[in-house]
Design a protein around this motif. Structure first.
Motif, short mmCIF file in Angstrom:
data_model
loop_
_atom_site.label_atom_id
_atom_site.label_comp_id
_atom_site.label_asym_id
_atom_site.label_seq_id
_atom_site.Cartn_x
_atom_site.Cartn_y
_atom_site.Cartn_z
N GLN A 1 0.70 -1.51 -0.12
CA GLN A 1 -0.20 -0.50 0.11
C GLN A 1 0.94 1.06 -0.05
O GLN A 1 1.39 1.29 0.91
N GLY A 2 1.66 2.18 -0.98
CA GLY A 2 1.65 3.47 -0.85
C GLY A 2 1.12 3.55 -3.17
O GLY A 2 1.09 3.30 -3.23
N PRO A 3 2.86 4.58 -2.97
CA PRO A 3 2.78 5.13 -4.23
C PRO A 3 3.19 4.46 -5.72
O PRO A 3 4.57 3.94 -5.55
N PRO A 4 2.80 3.73 -6.71
CA PRO A 4 2.81 2.93 -7.78
C PRO A 4 5.07 3.89 -8.33
O PRO A 4 5.10 2.95 -8.79
N ILE A 5 4.52 4.53 -8.23
CA ILE A 5 5.46 5.66 -8.96
C ILE A 5 7.15 5.10 -8.53
O ILE A 5 8.11 4.72 -9.87
N LEU A 6 7.47 4.20 -7.36
CA LEU A 6 8.79 3.45 -7.22
C LEU A 6 8.72 2.09 -7.67
O LEU A 6 10.30 1.85 -7.38
N TYR A 7 7.13 1.66 -8.27
CA TYR A 7 7.62 0.52 -9.57
C TYR A 7 8.48 0.68 -10.53
O TYR A 7 9.43 0.56 -11.03
N ASP A 8 8.42 2.16 -10.44
CA ASP A 8 8.95 2.75 -12.16
C ASP A 8 10.23 3.41 -11.86
O ASP A 8 10.90 4.42 -11.99
N THR A 9 11.31 2.64 -11.08
CA THR A 9 12.23 2.87 -10.68
C THR A 9 13.70 1.81 -11.13
O THR A 9 12.71 0.62 -11.07
N PRO A 10 14.95 1.93 -10.65
CA PRO A 10 15.32 0.80 -10.69
C PRO A 10 15.29 -0.24 -9.57
O PRO A 10 15.68 -2.04 -10.05
N HIS A 11 14.52 -0.16 -8.62
CA HIS A 11 13.88 -0.83 -7.87
C HIS A 11 13.13 -2.59 -8.33
O HIS A 11 12.87 -3.20 -7.12
N TRP A 12 12.09 -1.77 -9.25
CA TRP A 12 11.27 -2.25 -9.81
C TRP A 12 12.18 -4.54 -10.14
O TRP A 12 13.33 -4.29 -11.12
N CYS A 13 11.76 -5.58 -9.88
CA CYS A 13 12.30 -6.43 -10.38
C CYS A 13 11.16 -7.84 -10.89
O CYS A 13 11.70 -9.50 -10.83
N GLY A 14 9.97 -7.20 -11.01
CA GLY A 14 9.03 -8.05 -10.91
C GLY A 14 8.40 -9.37 -9.66
O GLY A 14 8.56 -10.68 -10.32
N VAL A 15 8.53 -9.13 -8.49
CA VAL A 15 8.45 -9.53 -7.71
C VAL A 15 6.78 -10.03 -7.56
O VAL A 15 6.47 -10.67 -7.32
#
Length: 500
Positions: free
Chosen positions: A403-417
């Motif tokens: 729960q929180g801002p999905p824009i944090l997925y639009d960063t290098p931290h996204w790896c498809g968990v």
């Protein structure tokens, strides 16, 4: 005495306003509406945390550019066209947030300009201008200050309505122009449907009006049938092409489930939550409904007011769609504001109506800007976003957003968990059986991948899936430590990091 002075001042303002637009509006209106759009939306420019929905759309657009497909690599029930639109904005790289917000400004501006032109058919120039200004202001009051889907799809819908108004309703054209003009209008509806399917209500109303127009122009049954084939084909063609594409690549079932089936599997908010949201929507829309009542009286009393009748049909189609879809979220009211704003324009014909409209604009601007300020206090701004990224120091660390801002997925931290990255599909109780996956099993599989960062909010909200929250916080207490907190005025956004 103060009331007399205030009333006199308002009358002076309305007199100046009327004189200005009688003399200068032809050249000034487009520029003034653009400036008005920018001023009202400027506080959001560059803020990545405006709304959870558009953050996810921007992330999804970026995934499309990476070669991932909606409903397969990342799941949501929004049409493909919406993600393609945001994929375009994502091409602007580090300026992608500002790009979608400026794109939204241009969409709002184009819609407002069309509304002004359409309102001129039932109201004076000054009244038409006020109606366009009200549309821009009222978007900010209902979560439309950024890139919500209605902000974009209302432009082609308004364009479709304007085509029919100016080419079919007002002029006495030969019946043969119906098919071509209707096809063009329904093609715009088809494009809007690929941004969000709720456009279907306005599309159906427009189609029925075209059929009726075809009938009263004396066309034969076969001609009407041919007209309908063209109009329906134009409206459904973009969606059919997308469906065929997914069928060809072997994922037709996934497309059908996401785009058609899943929406009917959603649960329902609690009666108290639903009532509260409906009342909130009604309070915001109520001032525009006053204009609808006056305009309806004017339309019914005016002889042969074809434009007014057509615009009234649009109003009831848009408002009907809002009522049928229900009061899930306050931004569900956004599609109704364009036709409702037009219906406020005839109020300018009356002295009291002029004062009412000026007060409405002034109060609306103050209320909307206050809302934007409070929204930033709750969800943060660019500085908050940068602080979140600074807290997530390990560039290789994966992030899971419960729960929180999905824009944090639009960063290098996204790896498809997860292939269900929209947080609401995990934390909303109404989504338990509607997304094609079991969130209980999914969150356990995510823990096996040991994401370094997990984002959540506290306290729990009334519509939350408490079973999933319990599983999450048991794991957080055992294996994670809190490294960041943003204190909103209602909830706190928290980031946790894996202990080892």
């Amino acid at each position: 005495m103060s009331f007399i002075v205030t009333k006199t001042s308002l009358q002076n303002v309305t007199a100046f306003y009327s004189h200005f637009f009688r003399k200068y509006s032809q050249s000034a209106v487009p520029l003034l509406l653009l400036v008005w759009s920018v001023i009202n939306r400027a506080p959001t420019f560059g803020n990545p945390l405006v709304h959870i929905d558009e953050q996810f759309y921007l992330f999804g657009g970026g995934q499309v550019l990476e070669g991932d497909l909606p409903y397969i690599q990342f799941w949501d029930r929004k049409p493909v066209g919406l993600f393609l639109l945001y994929a375009f904005f994502h091409l602007f790289g580090t300026y992608r947030v500002l790009a979608y917000q400026l794109g939204a400004v241009l969409s709002v501006w184009g819609t407002a300009w069309l509304l002004f032109r359409m309102a001129l058919t039932i109201a004076p120039r000054a009244g038409a201008m006020v109606s366009a200004m009200l549309y821009i202001v009222w978007l900010d009051l209902s979560g439309g200050e950024g890139g919500q889907s209605p902000v974009f799809y209302t432009l082609p819908v308004t364009g479709a309505m304007a085509l029919i108004l100016f080419r079919i309703v007002l002029p006495k054209e030969p019946a043969t122009s119906l098919r071509t003009t209707g096809t063009q209008a329904m093609a715009l509806i088809g494009l809007a449907l690929q941004i969000k399917y709720t456009v279907v209500f306005e599309g159906v109303a427009l189609g029925l009006y075209l059929i009726w127009s075809s009938h009263i122009n004396g066309r034969t049954f076969l001609q009407i049938a041919a007209d309908c084939a063209c109009w329906i084909g134009a409206a459904v063609l973009p969606t059919v092409l997308v469906a065929v594409f997914y069928q060809v690549i072997g994922y037709g079932h996934q497309w059908v489930f996401a785009n058609i089936v899943s929406i009917f599997l959603r649960g329902h908010p609690s009666p108290s939550d639903l009532t509260q949201m409906k009342m909130k929507m009604l309070r915001v829309a109520a001032p525009l409904l006053v204009g609808l009542g006056v305009a309806s009286r004017f339309i019914l009393l005016a002889p042969r007011n074809r434009a007014g009748v057509f615009l009234a049909i649009w109003v009831f189609a848009a408002c009907g769609g809002v009522i049928i879809m229900g009061g899930w979220y306050y931004h569900y009211a956004l599609p109704a504001y364009a036709p409702l704003a037009i219906m406020s324009a005839p109020l300018w014909r009356y002295d009291a109506g002029r004062i009412w409209l000026i007060v409405l604009v002034l109060v609306g601007v103050c209320a909307s800007q206050n809302r934007l300020y409070r929204h930033q206090l709750q969800d943060g701004n660019l500085r908050t976003y940068r602080a979140m990224l600074n807290a997530m120091k390990n560039p290789a660390g994966c992030v899971f957003i419960y729960q929180g801002p999905p824009i944090l997925y639009d960063t290098p931290h996204w790896c498809g968990v997860t292939d269900h990255p929209f947080p609401g599909h995990f934390n909303e109780k109404v989504e338990i059986n509607a997304t094609g996956f079991d969130p209980r099993e999914a969150i356990k599989r995510i823990f096996l991948k040991r994401p370094r960062y997990i984002v959540s909010k506290s306290p729990a909200w009334s519509g939350e899936n408490m079973e999933i929250r319990k599983i999450l916080y048991q794991k957080l207490d055992l294996s994670y430590r809190k490294i960041f907190v943003f204190h909103g005025h209602k909830t706190d956004t928290e980031i946790f990091e894996l202990k080892d």
